[in-house]
Write a protein that holds these residues in place. Structure first.
Motif, PDB file in Angstrom:
ATOM      1  N   HIS A  73       0.838  -1.217   0.000  1.00 23.64           N
ATOM      2  CA  HIS A  73       0.000   0.000   0.000  1.00 23.64           C
ATOM      3  C   HIS A  73       0.863   1.253   0.000  1.00 23.64           C
ATOM      4  CE1 HIS A  73       0.100   0.765   4.501  1.00 23.64           C
ATOM      5  NE2 HIS A  73       0.206  -0.548   4.560  1.00 23.64           N
ATOM      6  N   GLU A 140      -5.340   1.260   2.374  1.00 23.45           N
ATOM      7  CA  GLU A 140      -5.193   0.210   3.394  1.00 23.45           C
ATOM      8  C   GLU A 140      -5.383   0.768   4.789  1.00 23.45           C
ATOM      9  OE1 GLU A 140      -3.318  -2.670   6.198  1.00 23.45           O
ATOM     10  OE2 GLU A 140      -2.896  -0.561   5.920  1.00 23.45           O
ATOM     11  N   GLU A 141      -4.880   1.984   5.009  1.00 21.84           N
ATOM     12  CA  GLU A 141      -4.926   2.562   6.355  1.00 21.84           C
ATOM     13  C   GLU A 141      -6.282   3.191   6.665  1.00 21.84           C
ATOM     14  OE1 GLU A 141      -2.643   1.836   8.317  1.00 21.84           O
ATOM     15  OE2 GLU A 141      -0.676   1.883   7.361  1.00 21.84           O
ATOM     16  N   ASP A 167       4.595  -6.215   4.605  1.00 18.87           N
ATOM     17  CA  ASP A 167       3.892  -5.175   5.379  1.00 18.87           C
ATOM     18  C   ASP A 167       3.793  -5.604   6.842  1.00 18.87           C
ATOM     19  OD1 ASP A 167       2.543  -2.805   5.826  1.00 18.87           O
ATOM     20  OD2 ASP A 167       0.597  -3.575   5.162  1.00 18.87           O
ATOM     21  N   THR A 168       4.742  -6.441   7.272  1.00 16.37           N
ATOM     22  CA  THR A 168       4.731  -6.928   8.657  1.00 16.37           C
ATOM     23  C   THR A 168       6.129  -6.716   9.239  1.00 16.37           C
ATOM     24  OG1 THR A 168       5.159  -9.140   7.771  1.00 16.37           O
ATOM     25  CG2 THR A 168       2.875  -8.625   8.303  1.00 16.37           C
ATOM     26  N   GLU A 169       6.354  -7.308  10.423  1.00 15.69           N
ATOM     27  CA  GLU A 169       7.614  -7.055  11.115  1.00 15.69           C
ATOM     28  C   GLU A 169       8.421  -8.335  11.305  1.00 15.69           C
ATOM     29  OE1 GLU A 169       6.278  -3.505  14.142  1.00 15.69           O
ATOM     30  OE2 GLU A 169       5.992  -5.565  14.802  1.00 15.69           O
ATOM     31  N   LEU A 182      -2.769 -12.913  11.228  1.00 17.94           N
ATOM     32  CA  LEU A 182      -3.032 -11.498  11.496  1.00 17.94           C
ATOM     33  C   LEU A 182      -4.396 -11.395  12.151  1.00 17.94           C
ATOM     34  CD1 LEU A 182      -2.089 -10.094   7.975  1.00 17.94           C
ATOM     35  CD2 LEU A 182      -0.899  -9.482  10.097  1.00 17.94           C
ATOM     36  N   ARG A 316     -10.078  -5.873  17.837  1.00 15.43           N
ATOM     37  CA  ARG A 316      -9.254  -6.768  17.012  1.00 15.43           C
ATOM     38  C   ARG A 316      -9.846  -8.159  17.133  1.00 15.43           C
ATOM     39  NH1 ARG A 316      -5.415  -3.990  13.615  1.00 15.43           N
ATOM     40  NH2 ARG A 316      -5.373  -1.976  14.639  1.00 15.43           N
ATOM     41  N   HIS A 350     -15.259   0.429   9.414  1.00 16.09           N
ATOM     42  CA  HIS A 350     -14.814  -0.659   8.543  1.00 16.09           C
ATOM     43  C   HIS A 350     -14.571  -1.921   9.341  1.00 16.09           C
ATOM     44  CE1 HIS A 350     -10.618  -0.110   9.812  1.00 16.09           C
ATOM     45  NE2 HIS A 350     -10.735   1.178   9.570  1.00 16.09           N
ATOM     46  N   GLY A 386      -1.554  -6.914  14.340  1.00 16.46           N
ATOM     47  CA  GLY A 386      -2.081  -5.937  13.396  1.00 16.46           C
ATOM     48  C   GLY A 386      -2.974  -6.595  12.357  1.00 16.46           C
ATOM     49  N   SER A 387      -3.521  -5.775  11.469  1.00 17.62           N
ATOM     50  CA  SER A 387      -4.465  -6.267  10.461  1.00 17.62           C
ATOM     51  C   SER A 387      -4.041  -5.813   9.073  1.00 17.62           C
ATOM     52  CB  SER A 387      -5.869  -5.713  10.735  1.00 17.62           C
ATOM     53  OG  SER A 387      -6.238  -5.930  12.078  1.00 17.62           O
ATOM     54  N   ILE A 388      -4.161  -6.691   8.110  1.00 16.55           N
ATOM     55  CA  ILE A 388      -4.025  -6.315   6.697  1.00 16.55           C
ATOM     56  C   ILE A 388      -5.288  -6.857   6.042  1.00 16.55           C
ATOM     57  CG2 ILE A 388      -2.603  -6.433   4.617  1.00 16.55           C
ATOM     58  CD1 ILE A 388      -0.189  -7.065   6.361  1.00 16.55           C
ATOM     59  N   PRO A 389      -6.307  -5.992   5.919  1.00 17.69           N
ATOM     60  CA  PRO A 389      -7.650  -6.485   5.581  1.00 17.69           C
ATOM     61  C   PRO A 389      -7.712  -7.342   4.321  1.00 17.69           C
ATOM     62  CG  PRO A 389      -7.766  -4.204   6.313  1.00 17.69           C
ATOM     63  CD  PRO A 389      -6.302  -4.550   6.230  1.00 17.69           C
ATOM     64  N   LEU A 414       5.534   2.200  13.872  1.00 20.15           N
ATOM     65  CA  LEU A 414       4.419   2.267  12.921  1.00 20.15           C
ATOM     66  C   LEU A 414       3.265   3.051  13.542  1.00 20.15           C
ATOM     67  CD1 LEU A 414       4.215  -1.501  11.823  1.00 20.15           C
ATOM     68  CD2 LEU A 414       5.945   0.210  11.282  1.00 20.15           C
ATOM     69  N   HIS A 415       2.688   3.938  12.782  1.00 19.85           N
ATOM     70  CA  HIS A 415       1.551   4.772  13.201  1.00 19.85           C
ATOM     71  C   HIS A 415       1.935   5.794  14.279  1.00 19.85           C
ATOM     72  CE1 HIS A 415      -1.682   1.644  11.741  1.00 19.85           C
ATOM     73  NE2 HIS A 415      -0.622   1.715  10.941  1.00 19.85           N
TER      74      HIS A 415
HETATM   75  N1  BES Z   1       1.225  -2.917   8.214  1.00 19.20           N
HETATM   76  C1  BES Z   1       0.152  -2.729   9.119  1.00 19.20           C
HETATM   77  C2  BES Z   1      -0.296  -3.976   9.847  1.00 19.20           C
HETATM   78  C3  BES Z   1       0.792  -4.673  10.613  1.00 19.20           C
HETATM   79  C4  BES Z   1       1.620  -3.979  11.467  1.00 19.20           C
HETATM   80  C5  BES Z   1       0.952  -6.014  10.482  1.00 19.20           C
HETATM   81  C6  BES Z   1       2.622  -4.630  12.147  1.00 19.20           C
HETATM   82  C7  BES Z   1       1.938  -6.662  11.172  1.00 19.20           C
HETATM   83  C8  BES Z   1       2.779  -5.983  12.000  1.00 19.20           C
HETATM   84  C9  BES Z   1      -1.019  -2.183   8.349  1.00 19.20           C
HETATM   85  O1  BES Z   1      -0.693  -1.192   7.418  1.00 19.20           O
HETATM   86  C10 BES Z   1      -1.954  -1.534   9.319  1.00 19.20           C
HETATM   87  O2  BES Z   1      -1.554  -0.782  10.163  1.00 19.20           O
HETATM   88  N2  BES Z   1      -3.198  -1.846   9.184  1.00 19.20           N
HETATM   89  C11 BES Z   1      -4.236  -1.254   9.949  1.00 19.20           C
HETATM   90  C12 BES Z   1      -5.482  -1.722   9.282  1.00 19.20           C
HETATM   91  C13 BES Z   1      -6.725  -1.036   9.663  1.00 19.20           C
HETATM   92  C14 BES Z   1      -6.656   0.441   9.583  1.00 19.20           C
HETATM   93  C15 BES Z   1      -7.854  -1.581   8.831  1.00 19.20           C
HETATM   94  C16 BES Z   1      -4.176  -1.701  11.396  1.00 19.20           C
HETATM   95  O3  BES Z   1      -3.760  -2.824  11.694  1.00 19.20           O
HETATM   96  O4  BES Z   1      -4.538  -0.890  12.249  1.00 19.20           O
END
Ligand code: BES
Ligand code: MN
Length: 440
Positions: A73, A140-141, A167-169, A182, A316, A350, A386-389, A414-415
């Motif tokens: 993304h 995605e976000e 997109d993960t760690e 996830l 979650r 969502h 975390g989530s990757i829908p 992240l974030h």
């Molecule tokens: N890349 C992340 C999800 C993630 C983070 C997976 C760390 C594994 C390890 C992804 O971009 C993300 O932040 N997704 C959001 C999705 C939501 C807004 C629908 C999330 O998890 O908050």
């Protein structure tokens, strides 16, 4: 231009998908990605009214070879709070082998790993060792509506053997990981309506219902002090990880006290007693509050009973929990917890189900081998909270597993303010993906 120059360019585009004021920047990021993919025989921007573009590209020049669907993304989370950044979020700077910018790790740096690997293989060999379809989204976000409707409607064109997603760690610096689970998500707002207008809290306090207090009451009725969600039926579908998976987690190198101090930075960890940190973050569902709006939040004192309050919350979810059923359970529980004198409504923003990947899939073994080769250490199998829908939809609509090969580090932020990406991981990521594609 070097891959690093490219990354700097990409990170300078403030593609915040949730903010309409950035719509033009989001489009610019899509065009940037499309230009980067122009080395492939076919590339296009897919538009839909009111949606951010999808970038699609393909190279189907390896008959008889497997087909991978590369996903990433190009959108990012809002950079707020700006005052906590040491350098501006969209002016990347490099310090100590890390590049700092919003989206550095999540997910521009990692998306660029895929784009660069493909480009370098084509530039070197003139073609790719396998067939590749590329689908990069810009929502995605913020809920992913565009891709969610696109994928099921174009299933035959997107047919592939597996998706490849960066997109993960990693589990720890230098320790490569494949993510095989996830969590899903249900994100919504609880809107509470009380008196018809804001009221003087001295004149009416004692008789007028207070929507902020009501929101607090509702929230605390949904989750107890142990972190257990008290919504009837909520845990019905939740299942424990297998004994093998639990054993594998127990042998990961992990110091809970160090994690508490360096990653969480709080005086204690919370959550359900009797469950490990891994179980609590990977295998158990949660409820979190992200913000509460209402009343007076400026400097100083103002004595007011507000007329409305809004709480932004997300749940979650773990495998087998159905987001649609959970939403109904939430609505019923909110209705039961709403105190007299106010109304409360859950507005869904969502939702997406949890996803899991079979670690025994042959392509997972090849991915692990490529990671192990690049990092010189045995690859571990982990889940992530975390989530990757889209991962759930790739499974449902296309019938394919997702190979979640992540190069982020636990302290990449992240974030958060000062998000970073570790540059050695960027370069090793490119090597890993090239090795993996060549090994198919
Ligand atoms: N890349 C992340 C999800 C993630 C983070 C997976 C760390 C594994 C390890 C992804 O971009 C993300 O932040 N997704 C959001 C999705 C939501 C807004 C629908 C999330 O998890 O908050
Ligand atoms: Mn991401």
């Amino acid at each position: 231009m070097t891959p690093l120059d490219k990354l700097v360019q990409f990170l300078r585009i403030p593609s915040v998908s949730s903010d309409p004021a950035h719509a033009a920047d989001v489009r610019r990021a899509a065009e940037w990605v499309a230009a980067e993919l122009a080395v492939l025989p076919r590339v296009e921007l897919i538009e839909a009214p009111g949606r951010h573009p999808l970038v699609y590209a393909e190279s189907l020049t390896a008959p008889g070879q497997p087909t991978l669907l590369l996903y990433g993304h190009y959108d990012v989370q809002p950079p707020d709070p700006l005052e906590l950044w040491h350098s501006p979020p969209f002016e990347p700077v490099i310090r100590d082998n890390n590049i700092y910018a919003r989206g550095a790790c999540d997910d521009k740096g990692q998306t660029l790993i895929l784009l660069t690997a493909v480009r370098q293989l084509i530039e070197r060999d003139g073609h790719l060792p396998c067939n590749v379809k590329v689908l990069i989204e810009g929502e995605e976000e913020s809920g992913g509506e565009h891709i969610t409707s696109y994928v099921p409607a174009h299933a035959p064109e997107l047919a592939a053997d597996a998706a490849l997603i960066c997109d993960t760690e990693m589990f720890a610096p230098g320790l490569p990981a494949l993510c095989v689970g996830l969590r899903g998500i249900v994100y919504g707002e609880i809107h509470v309506q009380g008196p018809a207008q804001d009221l003087h809290s001295g004149v009416y306090g004692g008789v007028a219902p207070n929507p902020l207090m009501a929101a607090a009451e509702i929230l605390t009725a949904l989750k107890n002090r142990d972190g257990y969600i008290t919504i009837p039926g909520f845990y019905d579908a939740v299942r424990a990880p297998s004994p093998e998976e639990s054993r594998a987690w127990a042998s990961l190198p992990f110091d809970e006290e160090h994690y508490r101090r360096t990653e969480v930075g709080a005086s204690a960890l919370t959550g359900e007693p009797g469950y490990s940190v891994f179980a609590r973050t990977w295998a158990r569902p949660t409820l979190e509050v992200h913000g509460i709006r209402g009343g007076f939040t400026g400097e100083g004192a103002k004595t007011v009973i507000p007329s409305t309050a809004v709480a932004k919350v997300s749940f979650r979810l773990v495998p087998d929990q159905d987001p649609a059923i959970v939403v109904e359970q939430i609505r019923t529980a909110i209705a039961a917890a709403t105190p007299r004198g106010v109304t409360a409504e859950f507005r869904l923003l969502h939702g997406a189900p949890a996803a899991s990947v079979d670690p025994a899939h042959p392509l997972i073994a090849k991915a692990a081998a490529a990671l192990t080769q690049a990092f010189g250490r045995e690859t571990v199998y982990i889940r992530s909270g975390g989530s990757i829908p889209i991962v759930g939809l790739f499974r449902e609509a296309l019938g394919i597993p997702s190979i979640l090969m992540g190069f982020g580090l636990p302290d990449d932020g992240l974030h958060s303010p000062n998000e970073k990406f570790h540059l050695p991981n960027f370069h090793q990521g490119i090597e890993t993906v090239k090795t993996f594609l060549n090994s198919l």
